[in-house]
Scaffold this motif. Sequence first.
Motif, PDB file in Angstrom:
ATOM      1  N   GLU A  22       0.935  -1.320  -0.038  1.00 26.34           N
ATOM      2  CA  GLU A  22      -0.076   0.022  -0.181  1.00 26.34           C
ATOM      3  C   GLU A  22       0.855   1.384  -0.091  1.00 26.34           C
ATOM      4  OE1 GLU A  22      -4.242   0.563   1.829  1.00 26.34           O
ATOM      5  OE2 GLU A  22      -2.438   0.771   3.559  1.00 26.34           O
ATOM      6  N   PHE A  23       1.859   1.169   0.686  1.00 21.59           N
ATOM      7  CA  PHE A  23       2.939   2.430   0.889  1.00 21.59           C
ATOM      8  C   PHE A  23       3.497   2.557  -0.636  1.00 21.59           C
ATOM      9  CE2 PHE A  23       7.373   3.512   1.011  1.00 21.59           C
ATOM     10  CZ  PHE A  23       7.232   4.768   1.599  1.00 21.59           C
ATOM     11  N   ILE A  24       3.824   1.611  -1.355  1.00 20.11           N
ATOM     12  CA  ILE A  24       4.621   1.735  -2.672  1.00 20.11           C
ATOM     13  C   ILE A  24       3.403   2.260  -3.694  1.00 20.11           C
ATOM     14  CG2 ILE A  24       5.526   0.467  -4.552  1.00 20.11           C
ATOM     15  CD1 ILE A  24       7.750   0.455  -2.625  1.00 20.11           C
ATOM     16  N   HIS A  25       2.270   1.674  -3.535  1.00 19.56           N
ATOM     17  CA  HIS A  25       1.296   2.210  -4.243  1.00 19.56           C
ATOM     18  C   HIS A  25       0.854   3.810  -4.240  1.00 19.56           C
ATOM     19  CE1 HIS A  25      -2.600   2.270  -6.613  1.00 19.56           C
ATOM     20  NE2 HIS A  25      -3.136   2.798  -5.415  1.00 19.56           N
ATOM     21  N   TYR A  26       0.794   4.156  -2.989  1.00 17.72           N
ATOM     22  CA  TYR A  26       0.376   5.601  -2.704  1.00 17.72           C
ATOM     23  C   TYR A  26       1.503   6.728  -3.218  1.00 17.72           C
ATOM     24  CZ  TYR A  26      -3.841   4.192  -0.305  1.00 17.72           C
ATOM     25  OH  TYR A  26      -5.003   3.557  -0.204  1.00 17.72           O
ATOM     26  N   ILE A  27       2.793   6.164  -2.761  1.00 13.21           N
ATOM     27  CA  ILE A  27       3.832   7.163  -3.085  1.00 13.21           C
ATOM     28  C   ILE A  27       4.108   7.084  -4.683  1.00 13.21           C
ATOM     29  CG2 ILE A  27       6.502   7.371  -2.959  1.00 13.21           C
ATOM     30  CD1 ILE A  27       5.155   7.698  -0.376  1.00 13.21           C
ATOM     31  N   SER A  28       3.935   5.955  -5.261  1.00 12.10           N
ATOM     32  CA  SER A  28       3.915   5.834  -6.623  1.00 12.10           C
ATOM     33  C   SER A  28       2.951   6.755  -7.507  1.00 12.10           C
ATOM     34  CB  SER A  28       4.144   4.488  -7.267  1.00 12.10           C
ATOM     35  OG  SER A  28       2.765   3.776  -7.029  1.00 12.10           O
ATOM     36  N   GLU A  29       1.589   6.631  -6.931  1.00 10.55           N
ATOM     37  CA  GLU A  29       0.414   7.525  -7.353  1.00 10.55           C
ATOM     38  C   GLU A  29       0.853   9.138  -7.636  1.00 10.55           C
ATOM     39  OE1 GLU A  29      -3.015   6.831  -8.606  1.00 10.55           O
ATOM     40  OE2 GLU A  29      -1.825   5.118  -9.366  1.00 10.55           O
ATOM     41  N   ILE A  30       1.266   9.325  -6.354  1.00  6.50           N
ATOM     42  CA  ILE A  30       1.891  10.668  -6.263  1.00  6.50           C
ATOM     43  C   ILE A  30       2.970  10.995  -7.004  1.00  6.50           C
ATOM     44  CG2 ILE A  30       2.951  12.525  -4.541  1.00  6.50           C
ATOM     45  CD1 ILE A  30       1.494  10.958  -1.942  1.00  6.50           C
ATOM     46  N   GLY A  31       4.010  10.097  -7.505  1.00  8.68           N
ATOM     47  CA  GLY A  31       5.037  10.359  -8.165  1.00  8.68           C
ATOM     48  C   GLY A  31       4.377  10.574  -9.576  1.00  8.68           C
ATOM     49  N   VAL A  32       3.534   9.767 -10.053  1.00  5.88           N
ATOM     50  CA  VAL A  32       3.270   9.964 -11.448  1.00  5.88           C
ATOM     51  C   VAL A  32       2.378  11.204 -11.599  1.00  5.88           C
ATOM     52  CG1 VAL A  32       1.080   8.690 -11.386  1.00  5.88           C
ATOM     53  CG2 VAL A  32       2.187   8.736 -13.418  1.00  5.88           C
ATOM     54  N   LEU A  33       1.546  11.482 -10.692  1.00  7.26           N
ATOM     55  CA  LEU A  33       0.900  12.691 -10.814  1.00  7.26           C
ATOM     56  C   LEU A  33       1.893  14.064 -10.726  1.00  7.26           C
ATOM     57  CD1 LEU A  33      -2.036  12.483  -8.177  1.00  7.26           C
ATOM     58  CD2 LEU A  33      -2.266  12.136 -10.691  1.00  7.26           C
ATOM     59  N   MET A  34       2.856  14.061 -10.103  1.00  7.47           N
ATOM     60  CA  MET A  34       3.885  15.090  -9.864  1.00  7.47           C
ATOM     61  C   MET A  34       4.623  15.089 -11.423  1.00  7.47           C
ATOM     62  SD  MET A  34       5.767  14.819  -6.325  1.00  7.47           S
ATOM     63  CE  MET A  34       5.143  16.008  -4.761  1.00  7.47           C
TER      64      MET A  34
END
Length: 379
Positions: A51-63
């Motif tokens: 879940e941690f990887i998922h949320y951080i990566s979601e923020i990453g692609v948005l940025m």
Amino acid sequence: MEFIFYLILILLFTKLAGDVSLRLGQPAVLGKLIVGIILGPAVLGWVHDSEFIHYISEIGVLMLMFIAGLETDLDQLRKNWKSAFAVAVGGIILPFVGGYFIGDWFGFSYYNSLFMGVILSATSVSISVQVLKDMNKLNSREGSTILGAAVVDDILVVVLLAVLMSFSGTEADMSLGLLIGKKVLFFVVAILAGGFLVPWVMKWLAPLRVTEATITAALVVCFGYAYFAELMGMAGIIGAFAAGIAISQTPFKHTVEEKLEPIAYSIFVPVFFVSIGLSVSFTGVGGQLGFVIVVTLVAILTKMLGGGLGARFTGFNNRSSLIIGSGMISRGEVALIIAATGLESGLLLQQYFTSVIIVVIITTLVTPPLLKYMFREPN
């Protein structure tokens, strides 16, 4: 504290792999993508999806897409809208037909075959954006066309998926008129907010006497657009891209750009690149190797040819058309989302799910070196 260990591995190895890629004459992003496969369950098994990887990566692609919007030349985007539309349509028709015939050839049902067409029609240019940025080609005529085509592609593929789910009975209550209406509403609100609300929000929040108020205001706009895009049935990355364009028209553009890039590229974006490789698993794929090879070749060639023809018919020369077609090949996280939707609805057979994910990863890995090769100066 396991997630801290994951972060250490991801941050260290993405930077090392990026450096090795550059030394070998390849885009840095290629090494970062490969690191995800090596660190993940497919090879070493040191990092697992969470879940941690998922949320951080979601923020990453948005940025990543937000920064792309910030750096986009709006005039260049306007000039190339016809080409962008033609590239998107061409890049959907050929992959859709190719995907359908693959499904039919491998004995899929009618609707399962149509879904193969839909998944091959998807495009995610988040990886292409990174390559274009590294090569300083984001605002080239080809780069602007790729970005514009990706937005159109996202809309058309979502509509296509909704139509298929409606006719196949997996989403009986879905109204096509409502679906299209929500897409139109998104763009109307995004444009109006970009002209009136975003400048006001930035002027109101930026002067606050707290640390980094300007960048916080920009992230509020970015995530607000992304959330609204998801509510309207669009990919969040399209909302983030639109937010970047909106802020690029304000006096805060350069401040936001300078302060956001260190945040994005130090933590969030590397996690996004690695997360793509974490979904790879070679378990049970040996018996479907022929399927993987055929689908991969069709996925690459139809997207490249379809997008390239769209560019050629709207005035680009052969070289530029191939560049644009290459930039549309990556299926990325958009296809991963569609595949998960298909699995849940029964439109994608369980036994082919892993193979389809591997094809998505391969198209994503192929794009950076191919795009760089196509951009090379002819002798």
